[in-house]
Structures are given as C-alpha cells and as structure tokens.
Design a protein around this motif. Structure first.
Motif, short mmCIF file in Angstrom:
data_model
loop_
_atom_site.label_atom_id
_atom_site.label_comp_id
_atom_site.label_asym_id
_atom_site.label_seq_id
_atom_site.Cartn_x
_atom_site.Cartn_y
_atom_site.Cartn_z
N LEU A 5 -1.86 -6.59 -11.80
CA LEU A 5 -1.37 -7.15 -10.55
C LEU A 5 -0.22 -6.32 -10.00
O LEU A 5 -0.10 -6.08 -8.80
CB LEU A 5 -0.92 -8.61 -10.75
CG LEU A 5 -2.03 -9.62 -11.05
CD1 LEU A 5 -1.43 -10.99 -11.29
CD2 LEU A 5 -3.02 -9.68 -9.91
N LEU A 6 0.64 -5.86 -10.93
CA LEU A 6 1.75 -5.01 -10.51
C LEU A 6 1.24 -3.71 -9.91
O LEU A 6 1.73 -3.22 -8.88
CB LEU A 6 2.66 -4.72 -11.71
CG LEU A 6 3.54 -5.86 -12.19
CD1 LEU A 6 4.25 -5.47 -13.48
CD2 LEU A 6 4.55 -6.26 -11.12
N SER A 11 0.10 -0.33 -5.17
CA SER A 11 -0.84 0.44 -4.34
C SER A 11 -0.91 -0.13 -2.93
O SER A 11 -0.94 0.61 -1.94
CB SER A 11 -2.24 0.42 -4.97
OG SER A 11 -2.22 1.06 -6.22
N SER A 12 -0.89 -1.44 -2.81
CA SER A 12 -0.93 -2.09 -1.50
C SER A 12 0.30 -1.72 -0.69
O SER A 12 0.21 -1.49 0.53
CB SER A 12 -1.01 -3.61 -1.65
OG SER A 12 -2.18 -3.99 -2.33
N SER A 13 1.45 -1.64 -1.36
CA SER A 13 2.68 -1.27 -0.67
C SER A 13 2.58 0.16 -0.14
O SER A 13 3.04 0.45 0.97
CB SER A 13 3.87 -1.39 -1.61
OG SER A 13 4.05 -2.72 -2.03
N ALA A 16 0.32 0.22 2.92
CA ALA A 16 1.02 -0.33 4.08
C ALA A 16 2.06 0.65 4.62
O ALA A 16 2.22 0.84 5.84
CB ALA A 16 1.70 -1.66 3.71
N LEU A 17 2.78 1.30 3.68
CA LEU A 17 3.78 2.29 4.07
C LEU A 17 3.14 3.49 4.76
O LEU A 17 3.65 4.00 5.77
CB LEU A 17 4.54 2.76 2.83
CG LEU A 17 5.67 3.77 3.04
CD1 LEU A 17 6.76 3.19 3.93
CD2 LEU A 17 6.25 4.19 1.69
N LEU A 18 2.00 3.91 4.24
CA LEU A 18 1.27 5.03 4.83
C LEU A 18 0.81 4.69 6.24
O LEU A 18 0.94 5.50 7.16
CB LEU A 18 0.07 5.38 3.95
CG LEU A 18 -0.86 6.49 4.45
CD1 LEU A 18 -0.10 7.79 4.63
CD2 LEU A 18 -2.02 6.70 3.48
N LEU A 19 0.29 3.49 6.45
CA LEU A 19 -0.16 3.07 7.76
C LEU A 19 1.01 3.04 8.74
O LEU A 19 0.90 3.51 9.88
CB LEU A 19 -0.81 1.68 7.68
CG LEU A 19 -1.21 1.04 9.02
CD1 LEU A 19 -2.18 1.93 9.78
CD2 LEU A 19 -1.81 -0.34 8.79
N ASN A 55 -8.71 6.64 2.53
CA ASN A 55 -10.03 6.01 2.60
C ASN A 55 -9.94 4.49 2.65
O ASN A 55 -10.78 3.82 3.25
CB ASN A 55 -10.90 6.44 1.42
CG ASN A 55 -11.30 7.90 1.52
OD1 ASN A 55 -11.40 8.45 2.63
ND2 ASN A 55 -11.54 8.55 0.38
N THR A 56 -8.90 3.93 2.02
CA THR A 56 -8.68 2.48 2.09
C THR A 56 -8.43 2.05 3.53
O THR A 56 -8.97 1.05 4.00
CB THR A 56 -7.49 2.07 1.20
OG1 THR A 56 -7.78 2.39 -0.16
CG2 THR A 56 -7.23 0.56 1.30
#
Length: 295
Positions: A5-6, A11-13, A16-19, A55-56
C-alpha cells in the motif's frame, strides 16, 4: 502497515506530481528525475519506471506526445468545447498581438496559449490560429509590423514578389487560414493583390501617397447541384441568384490568384460568368497545372 500500500501510494503521488508539472511545461527524462529527486527521498532513476508513469497517464485518457525527447501534454481529463464566437475571440486576440505587440509580448502570449490549449477539445484546437508560433521562429513577425506601418502611412512602395517588381498602394495585413497576406493595389493596372507576406521583399519607399481610388474588380460565377445547396457565402461575396440547385455569386475586390485557387476546387460545379479578363486568367491558371502532366 502493508508495504504494497505504501508503494502504491508513493507511485500514485509521483503520477499526480508528473501530471501537475506536465500541465505547466514539456518534460524530458532528466526533468522528471529531477522533479522526483526534489520531492521524494527515494528517487526513481530507471527510464522504464518513468515510462510506466507516462503510460499510466495515457491510460487515463490523456494524450501525451513525445517530440525531441520531451513529453508534452496535449489534452486534459476534462475538455472545454469552444463556441464559434469564443474561437473568433481567441483568434482576434492573436492577430492583435501580432499587429501591435513586441516580440517579448508575442512570446508571453504564446506561452500562455500553450498552457491553456490542452484544456480545449481537439476540434476547438483545430479552429484556433497559430500565427504567433510561426512568427516567433521566423522573420514574419517583423514583416507584419513593418508592412503594417506602410499600410497606416498610406505611402506607395516598390516591392518584389515571385521575381516580379512593381509599385503598390499598401492597404492592410490579412490573416487567412494561418497564412499572412499583404493586401495592396497594383498601381499599374489598378488591381487588388493579396500577396503571401513571407514572399514579399520591400525595395524602397516612394514619394507618392495612396490615392485610394474606387475601382471595380468584381467576378461573377455560378455554382450548381450539391455545392450550391450547401454553399456559405465568403467575406466580400453577395448572392445574385438563389435557386434550389443553382446560385450566382458576385465577389468584390478579390485577388485573382487566390480566387482561382479556391474556384478550381469546385470542379465542374462552378462556371465563371464574367469578366472575360478573369475567364482568360482562369484558363491560363488551369493550363499551367495541366502542363505539369504533359510528356
């Protein structure tokens, strides 16, 4: 706590930062690595991992183009559809920046436009002009200002265009289909000309002032069948006859070359009625095209 989960949260962060950063500017791999290094204790160095983040975002429906090693965000999650009036407002702003802005102001406007363009849908993006982009990388912007002043001053000038030298009365700078034209009157034969500004070379300023003579330079043509049923009048055109499958149209003060290029696209659904002078011009125009295929 579950380590998976960590890892997922981390990875989600990053995604989001990349976007968030792609919204502001194009990024290459080095930019992305530096971005993560500044925000995370455990930097991601492999290009494979960085490609997964790109790609995400694409999986979410975002269009991301890679050009010259940089990733550019072309669309956003929510797309704004512009009305025709809103498109016209954007294009009017762009032409105003070109006519009256400095090179620095043009650059500021262009950078702003790049940032907001991704929030518009693809069709709206197609309708928006790209004059400023062309002027920033060429000498066209300087020419627009120079020839615009000639138009304001009302002074005759001598120019060269496609190997021909002639004297003209400057009239105005026109922005048509992402091309910039110099509209002028050929003093010798009192014909209006719309010349691609990029190909116009200024030779010298002449002492004579514009006479602003009123003159007839109209062309009348007939269109038929499906073309007539769906045809929308262009600027400077009036309809003389309107029937179900036939229209007779008069166009005022149009450059012969530009008009011929447009009318030839109408094929056998278009017939030039008058003047005889333009009929002959059109015949020569088509003969030159046909001559390319002669043995």
């Amino acid at each position: 706590m579950d380590n998976s989960l960590l890892k997922s949260s981390d990875s989600s962060s990053r995604v989001a930062l990349l976007l968030r950063e792609l919204i502001n500017r194009p990024l290459d791999y080095d930019d992305i690595i530096k971005l993560f290094d500044e925000k995370k204790k455990k930097p991601v160095y492999t290009k494979v991992a960085l490609s997964k983040y790109i790609n995400t975002l694409r999986t979410l429906g975002l269009q991301i183009k890679r050009s010259e090693k940089k990733y550019t965000l072309l669309t956003f999650l929510y797309q704004i559809v512009l009305t025709d009036k809103e498109v016209q407002a954007f294009n009017n702003l762009e032409t105003t920046v070109l006519k009256y802005g400095t090179r620095k102001e043009m650059s500021i406007y262009y950078n702003l436009k790049v940032k907001i363009l991704k929030f518009f849908d693809a069709e709206s993006q197609k309708k928006l002009s790209n004059y400023v982009q062309r002027c920033l990388v060429t000498k066209l912007g300087v020419k627009i200002n120079t020839f615009g002043k000639f138009c304001d001053d009302g002074q005759n000038i001598k120019i060269r265009y496609k190997g021909e030298i002639f004297t003209v009365e400057p009239r105005q700078i026109l922005f048509i289909d992402n091309d910039v034209y110099f509209e002028c009157i050929d003093v010798k034969n009192l014909k209006i000309r719309k010349l691609l500004l990029e190909k116009v070379t200024f030779i010298k300023l002449l002492p004579q002032k514009n006479k602003n003579k009123l003159f007839s330079n109209s062309v009348i043509y007939e269109i038929t069948d499906r073309l007539a049923r769906n045809y929308k009048l262009k600027e400077g055109e009036t309809s003389l006859v309107e029937e179900e499958n036939r229209k007779v149209i008069k166009v005022e003060k149009e450059d012969y070359e530009l008009l011929a290029k447009r009318l030839i696209r109408y094929k056998n659904y278009c017939k030039i009625l008058q003047p005889v002078e333009f009929q002959k011009y059109f015949e020569n125009f088509t003969d030159k095209i046909l001559s390319l295929y002669e043995n």
